[in-house]
Write an enzyme that holds these catalytic residues in place. Structure first.
Site, PDB file in Angstrom:
ATOM      1  N   ILE A 194       0.852  -1.190   0.000  1.00  0.00           N
ATOM      2  CA  ILE A 194       0.000   0.000   0.000  1.00  0.00           C
ATOM      3  C   ILE A 194       0.891   1.243   0.000  1.00  0.00           C
ATOM      4  O   ILE A 194       1.905   1.299   0.693  1.00  0.00           O
ATOM      5  CB  ILE A 194      -0.967   0.053   1.204  1.00  0.00           C
ATOM      6  CG1 ILE A 194      -0.230  -0.154   2.530  1.00  0.00           C
ATOM      7  CG2 ILE A 194      -2.084  -0.963   1.054  1.00  0.00           C
ATOM      8  CD1 ILE A 194      -1.101   0.055   3.751  1.00  0.00           C
ATOM      9  N   HIS A 195       0.507   2.223  -0.820  1.00  0.00           N
ATOM     10  CA  HIS A 195       1.285   3.452  -0.858  1.00  0.00           C
ATOM     11  C   HIS A 195       0.495   4.646  -1.380  1.00  0.00           C
ATOM     12  O   HIS A 195       0.950   5.780  -1.284  1.00  0.00           O
ATOM     13  CB  HIS A 195       2.523   3.275  -1.747  1.00  0.00           C
ATOM     14  CG  HIS A 195       2.203   3.302  -3.209  1.00  0.00           C
ATOM     15  ND1 HIS A 195       1.633   2.239  -3.874  1.00  0.00           N
ATOM     16  CD2 HIS A 195       2.336   4.287  -4.138  1.00  0.00           C
ATOM     17  CE1 HIS A 195       1.450   2.548  -5.133  1.00  0.00           C
ATOM     18  NE2 HIS A 195       1.861   3.789  -5.337  1.00  0.00           N
ATOM     19  N   ARG A 196      -0.702   4.434  -1.930  1.00  0.00           N
ATOM     20  CA  ARG A 196      -1.457   5.515  -2.562  1.00  0.00           C
ATOM     21  C   ARG A 196      -1.808   6.608  -1.561  1.00  0.00           C
ATOM     22  O   ARG A 196      -2.197   6.337  -0.427  1.00  0.00           O
ATOM     23  CB  ARG A 196      -2.738   4.970  -3.182  1.00  0.00           C
ATOM     24  CG  ARG A 196      -2.530   4.135  -4.424  1.00  0.00           C
ATOM     25  CD  ARG A 196      -2.361   5.002  -5.638  1.00  0.00           C
ATOM     26  NE  ARG A 196      -2.314   4.199  -6.853  1.00  0.00           N
ATOM     27  CZ  ARG A 196      -2.165   4.697  -8.058  1.00  0.00           C
ATOM     28  NH1 ARG A 196      -2.051   5.989  -8.238  1.00  0.00           N
ATOM     29  NH2 ARG A 196      -2.126   3.916  -9.110  1.00  0.00           N
ATOM     30  N   ASP A 252      -2.737  -1.510  -3.628  1.00  0.00           N
ATOM     31  CA  ASP A 252      -3.364  -0.327  -4.229  1.00  0.00           C
ATOM     32  C   ASP A 252      -2.534   0.182  -5.403  1.00  0.00           C
ATOM     33  O   ASP A 252      -2.772   1.257  -5.933  1.00  0.00           O
ATOM     34  CB  ASP A 252      -3.587   0.775  -3.189  1.00  0.00           C
ATOM     35  CG  ASP A 252      -2.307   1.284  -2.536  1.00  0.00           C
ATOM     36  OD1 ASP A 252      -1.197   0.868  -2.947  1.00  0.00           O
ATOM     37  OD2 ASP A 252      -2.401   2.099  -1.595  1.00  0.00           O
TER      38      ASP A 252
END
Length: 385
Positions: free
Chosen positions: A217-219, A298
């Site tokens: 996850i990084h968005r 994501d």
């Protein structure tokens, strides 16, 4: 076209390839190789948007590429979108004025590519937007702003699929639309055999095929919101408890920073069955992805790579700009609600991995460089922009 013609008379018949992020480096690597194969004069300009070695230079090494001719410095010191994009715009403009390329290629939706396209547009270079026409229709996403702007200022729109080409037609863009396939297919096909032979990541982590889940996850819309980030932690707990599989979690620098800011680090660290690791190089990540039972992410790039490698994907967002992966059954949109995510994982564990890859045949780079060479050879007075 008067300004374009004036510039062309003073430009050099070379191509500038702009990169700055992990996905950009990977997706542009087949184009760099194709230019080298054809002896087409080009240079790579790296904006430095990704600032850690694990997310940046290591990919050039893994991909067997020369280091970029130009690399902007100190970009990471600017933390806001506007400041960072502005500094990249200034740096790129200066280098384009020195090098005077006729064609500038940008790929995707990161701020790097917006800055590159804007600089090229103001200097009347010919812009080729690789991976154009993607739409999430989620205006919260800075990437969506970038995609739309870039598509409207580029002469050459390299759409990966017919669906993305149709998005461009609906938006009434002025540039020439060419359906090429996605260069991520080229990159995966070119590198998966190398990854299998060179990577020792499964041995290093003591993992067996299909015995674990992979999660990233990084968005911004996920990790910059403390409530959504807390929900994602609950997703991890529920998935591990229900499916009894370990989750391997390469921690993106942005995510790690937000976990600390929101006081969520200890909550994440306390989860049994979650293994947090450092960001990986491209070859290790390919192998880890290929051999996992399900990937939860994501990331747009991982949605694509999972589809190509026949790995079931659960997308931790409310939408995707890669709907083709959903339509063929390779991907499901789960959002960030723990119960919904658990149900999505259960569904994807039982899916047959027999879908047809909708993203291309691995020859996108050939088609793109074919078009670029036409522009370099011919009078461009017929281009729409």
């Amino acid at each position: 076209m008067t300004n374009n013609k004036l510039l062309i008379n003073n430009s050099r018949n070379i191509v500038c390839i702009i990169v700055g992020t992990r996905p950009g480096i990977i997706k542009m690597s087949p184009l760099i190789r194709e230019c080298e194969h054809r002896g087409l004069e080009h240079f790579v300009l790296h904006t430095g948007q990704h600032y850690s070695p694990e997310m940046d230079n290591v990919f050039f090494r893994d991909l067997g590429l020369k280091l970029p001719k130009h690399h902007l410095k100190h970009i990471r010191e600017y933390v806001t979108h506007g400041a960072k994009t502005g500094m990249m715009l200034m740096g790129i403009e200066k280098l384009l004025m020195e090098e005077r390329p006729r064609v500038v290629l940008v790929c995707g939706d990161a701020n790097t590519n917006l800055a590159g396209a804007l600089a090229a547009r103001k200097l009347h270079c010919i812009i080729g937007h690789v991976e154009s026409g993607l739409r999430s229709n989620d205006w919260r996403m800075p990437e969506e702003h970038n995609r739309v702007i870039m598509d409207h200022i580029s002469e050459l729109l390299f759409a990966p699929t017919e669906e993305t080409a149709q998005n461009l037609r609906k938006d009434n863009v002025r540039g020439k639309i060419i359906v090429t396939g996605n260069t991520i297919v080229d990159a995966v096909m070119q590198n998966i055999k190398i990854a299998r032979s060179k990577s020792t990541i499964l041995l290093d982590l003591g993992l067996k095929n299909n015995s674990y889940f992979l999660m990233t996850i990084h968005r911004e819309e996920n990790v910059d919101n403390p409530y959504i980030l807390a929900d994602l932690i609950e997703c991890i707990k529920l998935v591990i408890r229900f499916f009894k599989k370990e989750i391997i979690f390469p921690l993106h620098p942005r995510t790690g920073k937000r976990l600390k800011e929101f006081g969520l680090t200890e909550r994440l660290d306390s989860i049994k069955g979650l293994r947090i690791i450092e960001p990986l190089g491209y070859l290790d990540m390919l192998v880890l992805l290929e051999q996992c039972a399900v990937v939860l992410t994501d990331s747009g790039g991982l949605q694509e790579e999972a589809c190509i490698l026949e790995v079931p994907c659960v997308t931790l967002r409310e939408n995707t700009e890669r709907p083709e992966t959903v339509l063929v059954g390779a991907n499901v949109i789960a959002g960030t609600n723990p119960r919904t995510v658990k149900a999505a994982v259960e569904k994807m564990l039982s899916v047959a991995r027999t879908w047809t890859n909708p993203l291309g045949d691995g020859r996108a780079a050939e088609r793109i460089i074919d078009e670029v060479q036409k522009v370099l050879k011919d009078d461009v007075s017929g281009l729409p922009c």
